[in-house]
Design a protein around this motif. Structure first.
Motif, PDB file in Angstrom:
ATOM      1  N   ARG A   1       0.830   4.206  -2.831  1.00 60.42           N
ATOM      2  CA  ARG A   1       0.417   5.557  -2.425  1.00 60.42           C
ATOM      3  C   ARG A   1       1.539   6.560  -2.645  1.00 60.42           C
ATOM      4  O   ARG A   1       1.305   7.682  -3.091  1.00 60.42           O
TER       5      ARG A   1
ATOM      6  N   GLU B   1      -7.127  10.854  -1.064  1.00 57.98           N
ATOM      7  CA  GLU B   1      -8.174  10.270  -0.225  1.00 57.98           C
ATOM      8  C   GLU B   1      -9.020   9.294  -1.037  1.00 57.98           C
ATOM      9  O   GLU B   1      -9.466   8.260  -0.524  1.00 57.98           O
TER      10      GLU B   1
ATOM     11  N   THR C   1      -8.621   0.412   0.291  1.00 57.68           N
ATOM     12  CA  THR C   1      -9.221  -0.355   1.374  1.00 57.68           C
ATOM     13  C   THR C   1     -10.323  -1.266   0.849  1.00 57.68           C
ATOM     14  O   THR C   1     -10.426  -2.435   1.233  1.00 57.68           O
TER      15      THR C   1
ATOM     16  N   ARG D   1       0.834  -1.211   0.000  1.00 54.99           N
ATOM     17  CA  ARG D   1       0.000   0.000   0.000  1.00 54.99           C
ATOM     18  C   ARG D   1       0.866   1.258   0.000  1.00 54.99           C
ATOM     19  O   ARG D   1       0.611   2.212  -0.751  1.00 54.99           O
TER      20      ARG D   1
ATOM     21  N   ASP E   1      -7.095   6.141  -1.158  1.00 58.33           N
ATOM     22  CA  ASP E   1      -7.178   5.430   0.120  1.00 58.33           C
ATOM     23  C   ASP E   1      -8.471   4.625   0.227  1.00 58.33           C
ATOM     24  O   ASP E   1      -8.463   3.469   0.662  1.00 58.33           O
TER      25      ASP E   1
END
Length: 250
Positions: free
Chosen positions: A150, A163, A170, A146, A166
């Motif tokens: 990112r 965001e 998930t 991750r 993210d």
């Protein structure tokens, strides 16, 4: 001054709820529960030695993360292996992330380059599998994975886009672990190496192309309706734990 009354969970119960949630989340991620398998609150409460209320609170949290479904009149269950959501999430990621990666390559500075190199180094040096953690990726590798993806996008400097990444990450974590088991011959390490190389070379076209293919291969491994291999993995993982020593209580 009169203080507004607040309905707060007692600290002891809150800690217990957090432990049960973490245990259940890890069990689903490890593959202890097969795709589509029911998550029965009564059985989970007995296994963990806690109340139904604590288990239901944990189940609601994993539902919120996309790791379980709440089915009308049928309780809770692990998402289906062939659920269309995985393809929709992959489509969203293929639409958003290559664009953000291009922005990141255009805007990223020397510090961003250093972070990309460091995050890839950590990913490459972190074991993807450990026998004691089950059949799927280890927690440490998943976090390094991750962080690498990112970091590649962080050069864009747009917090709203990060965001979005993210949330999508998930939502797709469970499918990602299943996908790896469905395609064991895939050379993910080489894909990540090429992705880092293209990004640091500031070759936005190549980097975006590699990323799209990377995301597509993950989704493609989840198109078989049978899911038999994953069912077998879940059975094996649970058998190993039940034959081992120690309590399952978190």
């Amino acid at each position: 001054m009169t203080q507004t009354a607040q309905s707060s969970t007692p600290p002891g119960k809150q800690m217990l709820s957090e432990q049960v949630y973490a245990h259940l989340r890890d069990a689903i991620m490890r593959g202890d529960h097969a795709p589509g398998a029911p998550l029965k609150p009564q059985d989970l409460a007995k296994e963990q030695g806690v109340s139904l209320a604590v288990v239901r609170e944990a189940l609601v949290r994993v539902v919120g993360e996309g790791l379980a479904d709440r089915l009308p009149n049928r309780g809770f269950a692990v998402p289906s292996f062939s659920d269309r959501r995985w393809q929709e999430i992959a489509e969203a990621r293929r639409t958003v992330e290559p664009v953000v990666l291009r922005m990141s390559i255009e805007r990223g500075d020397v510090d961003w380059e250093a972070r990309v190199r460091a995050s890839h180094h950590r990913l490459a040096r972190t074991p993807a599998y450990e026998p004691e953690e089950g059949e799927y990726y280890t927690g440490a590798w998943a976090e390094a994975h991750r962080a690498f993806h990112r970091t590649l996008l962080e050069g864009c400097g747009n917090h709203a886009l990060l965001e979005t990444f993210d949330r999508l990450w998930t939502a797709s974590e469970l499918a990602r672990r299943w996908s790896a088991h469905r395609n064991p011959d895939r050379d993910g390490a080489e894909e990540h190496r090429r992705l880092e190389e293209a990004a640091l070379a500031r070759d936005a076209d190549t980097a975006a192309e590699i990323l799209v293919r990377h995301l597509t291969l993950t989704a493609a491994a989840l198109t078989d309706d049978s899911g038999q291999a994953l069912q077998e993995c879940a059975t094996t993982a649970r058998s190993r734990r039940e034959s081992g020593s120690g309590s399952n209580r978190p």
